[in-house]
Design a protein around this motif. Structure first.
Motif, PDB file in Angstrom:
ATOM      1  N   SER A 153       0.845  -1.257  -0.141  1.00  0.00           N
ATOM      2  CA  SER A 153       0.000  -0.119  -0.102  1.00  0.00           C
ATOM      3  C   SER A 153       0.868   1.198   0.100  1.00  0.00           C
ATOM      4  O   SER A 153       0.662   2.310  -0.825  1.00  0.00           O
ATOM      5  CB  SER A 153      -0.937  -0.015   1.261  1.00  0.00           C
ATOM      6  N   VAL A 157       1.375   3.918  -2.966  1.00  0.00           N
ATOM      7  CA  VAL A 157       0.940   5.324  -2.824  1.00  0.00           C
ATOM      8  C   VAL A 157       2.176   6.312  -3.103  1.00  0.00           C
ATOM      9  O   VAL A 157       1.927   7.307  -3.675  1.00  0.00           O
ATOM     10  CB  VAL A 157       0.236   5.454  -1.450  1.00  0.00           C
ATOM     11  N   GLY A 160       3.653   6.215  -6.513  1.00  0.00           N
ATOM     12  CA  GLY A 160       2.554   6.735  -7.426  1.00  0.00           C
ATOM     13  C   GLY A 160       2.757   8.334  -7.350  1.00  0.00           C
ATOM     14  O   GLY A 160       2.678   8.872  -8.295  1.00  0.00           O
ATOM     15  N   LEU A 161       2.554   8.741  -6.246  1.00  0.00           N
ATOM     16  CA  LEU A 161       2.196  10.142  -5.994  1.00  0.00           C
ATOM     17  C   LEU A 161       3.687  10.945  -6.424  1.00  0.00           C
ATOM     18  O   LEU A 161       3.704  11.854  -7.402  1.00  0.00           O
ATOM     19  CB  LEU A 161       2.089  10.531  -4.337  1.00  0.00           C
TER      20      LEU A 161
ATOM     21  N   THR C 151     -14.197   5.091   5.175  1.00  0.00           N
ATOM     22  CA  THR C 151     -13.624   4.296   4.347  1.00  0.00           C
ATOM     23  C   THR C 151     -14.313   2.792   3.934  1.00  0.00           C
ATOM     24  O   THR C 151     -14.031   2.318   3.076  1.00  0.00           O
ATOM     25  CB  THR C 151     -12.016   3.866   4.586  1.00  0.00           C
ATOM     26  N   PHE C 222      -6.061  12.487   0.485  1.00  0.00           N
ATOM     27  CA  PHE C 222      -5.351  11.627  -0.613  1.00  0.00           C
ATOM     28  C   PHE C 222      -5.389  10.214  -0.281  1.00  0.00           C
ATOM     29  O   PHE C 222      -6.000   9.273  -0.981  1.00  0.00           O
ATOM     30  CB  PHE C 222      -4.078  11.991  -0.997  1.00  0.00           C
ATOM     31  N   LEU C 223      -4.904   9.997   1.088  1.00  0.00           N
ATOM     32  CA  LEU C 223      -4.977   8.647   1.560  1.00  0.00           C
ATOM     33  C   LEU C 223      -6.362   7.913   1.966  1.00  0.00           C
ATOM     34  O   LEU C 223      -6.707   6.852   1.607  1.00  0.00           O
ATOM     35  CB  LEU C 223      -4.112   8.349   2.963  1.00  0.00           C
ATOM     36  N   ALA C 226      -7.670   7.084  -1.464  1.00  0.00           N
ATOM     37  CA  ALA C 226      -6.842   5.900  -1.862  1.00  0.00           C
ATOM     38  C   ALA C 226      -7.408   4.487  -1.009  1.00  0.00           C
ATOM     39  O   ALA C 226      -7.581   3.325  -1.559  1.00  0.00           O
ATOM     40  CB  ALA C 226      -5.315   5.886  -1.608  1.00  0.00           C
ATOM     41  N   GLU C 227      -7.687   4.879   0.216  1.00  0.00           N
ATOM     42  CA  GLU C 227      -8.012   3.685   1.050  1.00  0.00           C
ATOM     43  C   GLU C 227      -9.511   3.080   0.368  1.00  0.00           C
ATOM     44  O   GLU C 227      -9.891   2.125   0.465  1.00  0.00           O
ATOM     45  CB  GLU C 227      -8.453   4.239   2.476  1.00  0.00           C
ATOM     46  N   THR C 229     -10.655   3.775  -2.729  1.00  0.00           N
ATOM     47  CA  THR C 229     -10.878   3.128  -3.970  1.00  0.00           C
ATOM     48  C   THR C 229      -9.893   2.183  -4.142  1.00  0.00           C
ATOM     49  O   THR C 229     -10.240   0.864  -4.663  1.00  0.00           O
ATOM     50  CB  THR C 229     -10.381   4.161  -4.867  1.00  0.00           C
ATOM     51  N   LEU C 230      -8.635   2.133  -3.366  1.00  0.00           N
ATOM     52  CA  LEU C 230      -7.762   0.907  -3.673  1.00  0.00           C
ATOM     53  C   LEU C 230      -7.725   0.086  -2.501  1.00  0.00           C
ATOM     54  O   LEU C 230      -7.014  -1.009  -2.518  1.00  0.00           O
ATOM     55  CB  LEU C 230      -6.411   1.487  -4.062  1.00  0.00           C
ATOM     56  N   VAL C 232      -5.998   0.388   0.273  1.00  0.00           N
ATOM     57  CA  VAL C 232      -4.756   0.298   0.756  1.00  0.00           C
ATOM     58  C   VAL C 232      -4.700  -0.047   2.327  1.00  0.00           C
ATOM     59  O   VAL C 232      -3.669  -0.669   2.802  1.00  0.00           O
ATOM     60  CB  VAL C 232      -4.016   1.818   0.627  1.00  0.00           C
TER      61      VAL C 232
END
Lengths: 218, 184, 533
Positions: A153, A157, A160-161, C151, C222-223, C226-227, C229-230, C232
């Protein structure tokens, strides 16, 4: 051979500033402030990484074994070299060596592309092996390492960023390169070149920290 | 007669199929994409347009941002009329840049080399120290901070300082909350 | 003290260029400020409607509930998100700050006018993205988007709202960047940092916070995306994550954010108090440095939002102690304002009424903040209406009062027309009374233990809730009167003088409205900003 004179007549400092020097130092300050925000933004990711690294050392250790150190080191060298060429480009613009500056910027962009290509291969390899973030993690090798997905993860991230910033940086260098070709920047006005250069160096800085943390120390 | 009908049918069938297929499937997309690409190429081309003197013409939308001109006004506020200051900008020599670059490469080699050994909890510390040394070189020389004013240094370094803050306090919480219970 | 005689302004920034496109592409900080004004006030209306809906539901006037529980959660989320991110954070800096910062330091414009316009458009874009979630899949997490609910469990509307806030965050960062460089680099000759008005000091401190804190919000959101959608898993316990980490990251921004909300307001109050007491501000340096001190210390206290989150006791103790410290600079300001009024010639026009209202309401809000800072007390008060009352006292009773005061104070300068003082006083009466009627009972409710963000409550709390709702109507009337006053002033206000209040800061030395480049001649400063003699 200097072709400085072409840009001399074109540059005219913006109206609300007292002089070209005033505009230059104000713009520089503005750019440094922006870079400060970039550091804080990436920094948040680093803080998260360091926290989970201390909570799950095994996860990060095993995870980093799945990364290719050679490719990572290669990418590091590529980015460092691109930083060099960018710094050289700025000093060429400052001393009026327009053609040399254009070449230097072109090399920088090529380095950026190389970096992204290598990244693409790395990512493709991960996808192939199922080493994906969070709930998409399907790798079998690390199946017995609890929460192994956490490492990936962070990997995706953070890189990627960072990759997004590399692409944006390359586009900005391209933009500045066009300005240079047309003679819109030169020894008395090189603020955009310097600004983009500073941004590029921050992108490099982030990678200088990313590489050991993700690839080596894990 | 039957030849006409038979072959006519073929002819009609082919004609009625080919026409729409060709028209919608090939010609229309072709025309559409050509139009779009030509439009884009034209739009992009205006940036490469050369004026009479062989110099590149102005970007079309830039006049939105044009500032007012005060050539006829003498008042001291319009310091456009003042002569540009002479300022020295310290230009770092190519030689220095190359030396810094080589030092960075050496630093990278050290980082990779040291990673092959296990120093336990010092692993992270050593890696961070080397990375910080490399970062300092980039900051001082490539980013010119060595020759820049104090304000820019303070600005940038304060970013790191505040990062340290969030790290310290959050880590403090984690260390005192999760680690003791997680058994590490 | 040096000022320039103002010409009769037939040309000013409003008629300098004409037509709607001249506004769309404007680089004039004054016009950008006005555009922010309209946008922010529109969002205030929308957020206010959500608030009225919440209060109407909680009054339980009818036998049936006004809205369902789900809808209630959505109402309270949007009320919070809109008010925080689209009204109060940009409110004073982007509107009054944009308009007056350059003028008060004698500059022609901000340092980066194009960046200023970009900030405005980023704000609009962020707003649009956020509001699509209203139509797509409404969010019910509360404006704080706590994990793991945001999330794992709730709908994808969160992604849009959070993305919009992310974009608005960049608007905030760029505004802060602009103000920082403007304050450092664009001051008129003779104006050292020790001679800038206190409103500028406040905006400067706010800019520091905006630059340092907002990027952390950016990465947090952003996290979060990401959490969602992906997957994480950084905040997901099942994947080894820690939900409290989200709270740490979120509050690292959001606590300094509340100081972004209040510092410019305090700057306005400093201006109002000194002008309407016709006396130099008492303790200029103390107020200036206290603004910077608040900005600095605000970064050290975020954990006081997390006393009951499960964070360790050690962290709780540290945060509690430092939070007590952050009230000190604010108190310094308050006492300095009182000392300014002492033996001054105080007059009570509507801007001064709003300033006095601020001092009273913010004191209550601030003191209740100290109650909440004590971690032991907070265990009882956390997530009750006590907290709700506290932050409304400081944000509405504080920031919004200052904003109204600023509007009435600077209206003649901005538009060249007078605004009705009588309407201002009526507005103030309704807002001040209504505010206390709405929120004071909430302190009591919170103390009795009524939880916040709940759509229902125990029967014994009903009467206080009903009183609170009636108060909310009074506030609504008050702001509507204010809106009417603004519109009436714009349409039929009489021509305003250059300096109707006798102010000494630079904006009063130029014409009303100011010319396109703010001054006919760049001012040269020889004295301090509040040079009353």
């Amino acid at each position: 051979m200097t072709t400085a004179s072409k840009s001399e007549k074109k540059f005219h400092h913006a109206h609300h500033f007292d002089s070209a020097e005033h505009q230059y130092s104000s713009s520089k300050q503005g750019i440094w402030l922006f870079l400060c925000t970039e550091i804080l933004m990436f920094g948040g990711l680093f803080v998260g990484y360091l926290i989970y690294h201390s909570l799950y050392p095994e996860v990060f250790h095993q995870g980093s074994h799945m990364l290719n150190k050679t490719l990572g080191a290669f990418n590091t060298v590529v980015l460092l070299f691109s930083s060099l060429t960018m710094a050289l480009a700025i000093s060429y613009v400052q001393t009026g060596k327009r053609k040399a500056a254009t070449w230097a910027m072109l090399v920088t962009i090529l380095c950026a592309c190389t970096f992204m290509v290598v990244k693409y291969f790395e990512y493709a390899h991960k996808f192939h092996d199922g080493l994906l973030p969070g709930r998409y993690f399907t790798n079998l090798e690390l199946a017995e390492v609890k929460n192994a997905a956490m490492f990936f993860s962070f990997y995706f991230v953070m890189t990627g960023l960072h990759g997004v910033h590399v692409v944006v940086g390359a586009a900005l260098i391209f933009w500045v390169m066009i300005k240079n070709i047309r003679g819109n920047v030169g020894p008395e006005y090189f603020t955009p070149v310097e600004g983009v250069g500073l941004f590029w160096h921050v992108v490099d800085l982030v990678w200088i920290y990313l590489f050991p943390l993700l690839y080596l120390v894990g | 007669m039957e030849i006409i009908i038979n072959y006519g049918l073929y002819f009609i069938a082919i004609f009625c199929v080919l026409t729409p297929v060709l028209a919608f499937g090939i010609f229309a997309p072709g025309i559409a994409s050509t139009t779009v690409f030509a439009f884009i190429a034209n739009w992009a081309g205006q940036f490469l347009d050369l004026s009479k003197e062989g110099k590149i013409k102005e970007i079309p939308f830039s006049n939105i941002f044009k500032q007012d001109v005060h050539a006829d006004d003498d008042s001291p506020m319009w310091i456009d009329n003042a002569k540009p200051d002479s300022h020295e900008h310290h230009v770092i020599s190519t030689k220095t840049y190359i030396i810094v670059f080589l030092s960075l490469i050496v630093g990278t080699i050290i980082t990779v080399f040291v990673a092959n050994f296990d120093f336990g909890s010092m692993n992270m510390v050593i890696a961070m120290l080397v990375a910080t040394a490399k970062a300092s070189l980039v900051l001082l020389y490539f980013m010119h901070l060595k020759y820049d004013n104090m304000m820019n240094r303070v600005i940038f370094l304060s970013g790191f300082f505040f990062l340290l803050l969030i790290f310290a306090f959050t880590m403090g919480d984690i260390v005192s909350r999760i680690l003791p219970t997680a058994g590490y | 003290m040096s000022h320039v005689a103002s010409t009769t302004s037939t040309t000013n920034y409003l008629n300098h260029h004409k037509g709607i496109m001249s506004w769309v592409y404007t680089l004039d900080h004054k016009r950008i400020g006005i555009m922010y004004f309209v946008t922010v006030m529109t969002m205030f209306l929308i957020g206010g409607i959500f608030a009225l809906g919440i209060r109407l539901h909680l009054a339980k006037f009818g036998a049936e509930a006004f809205i369902t529980a789900d809808t209630y959660n959505k109402f309270m989320t949007y009320h919070g998100a809109i008010m925080v991110f689209m009204v109060i954070v940009p409110g004073i800096p982007a509107f009054l700050g944009n308009f007056f910062l350059p003028i008060q330091i004698g500059a022609k414009d901000v340092a980066f006018p194009r960046l200023n316009l970009a900030s405005y458009y980023l704000f609009l874009i962020g707003m649009a993205i956020s509001l699509t979630s209203l139509f797509y899949n409404k969010v019910d997490t509360g404006w704080t988007f706590y994990t793991p609910y945001s999330t794992l469990s709730t709908s994808n509307g969160v992604i849009f709202l959070v993305l919009g806030v992310f974009v608005m965050g960049f608007s905030s960062i760029l505004t802060g960047l602009n103000f920082f460089v403007t304050t450092h680099k664009m001051r008129a000759p003779g104006m050292g940092m020790d001679k800038i008005p206190l409103f500028v000091w406040a905006l400067y401190s706010t800019a520091i916070i905006q630059i340092l804190a907002t990027p952390v919000l950016a990465i947090t959101l952003f996290l979060l995306i990401a959490e969602k959608t992906l997957g994480v898993g950084i905040f997901d316990p099942a994947l080894g994550g820690d939900p409290v980490l989200f709270q740490h990251f979120f509050w690292f921004y959001s606590h300094p954010a509340v100081y972004i909300m209040i510092l410019p307001a305090m700057g306005i109050i400093s201006e109002l108090i000194t002008t309407f007491s016709k006396k130099t501000i008492f303790g200029y340096r103390a107020i200036a440095y206290s603004s910077v001190a608040i900005a600095a210390v605000s970064f050290l206290v975020w954990g006081h939002h997390m006393f009951v989150s499960g964070q360790s006791t050690l962290a709780g103790v540290i945060f509690s102690f430092i939070t007590m410290l952050v009230g000190v600079p604010t108190a310094i300001k308050l006492f300095n304002w009182i000392a300014t009024m002492h033996k001054g010639t105080v007059s009570f026009e509507s801007p001064m009424l709003f300033a006095l209202g601020f001092m009273f309401l913010f004191t209550i809000g601030g003191l209740t903040g100290v109650f909440l800072a004590a971690s032991g007390l907070d265990i009882h008060f956390h997530d009750t209406y006590f907290v709700v009352a506290h932050f409304h006292y400081v944000m509405v009773g504080g920031t919004l009062m200052a904003l109204m005061g600023g509007i009435f104070y600077w209206f003649p300068k901005m538009f060249g027309k007078n605004i009705s003082d009588t309407l201002g006083r009526y507005s103030w009466v309704f807002i001040f009374t209504g505010f206390n009627v709405t929120f004071f009972p909430q302190f009591i409710l919170g103390q009795f233990g009524m939880p916040r963000r709940y759509f229902d409550y125990l029967p014994e709390y009903t009467s206080l809730n009903q009183i609170s709702t009636v108060g909310s109507w009074l506030i609504g009337i008050g702001f509507l009167i204010g809106l009417y006053a603004v519109i009436k002033g714009l349409v039929s206000g009489t021509q305003a003088a250059d300096n109707p209040w006798g102010g000494k800061t630079l904006e009063w030395q130029t014409s009303s409205p100011p010319p396109h480049e703010n001054f006919d001649k760049t001012p040269v400063i020889t004295a301090g900003p509040y040079d009353y003699r």
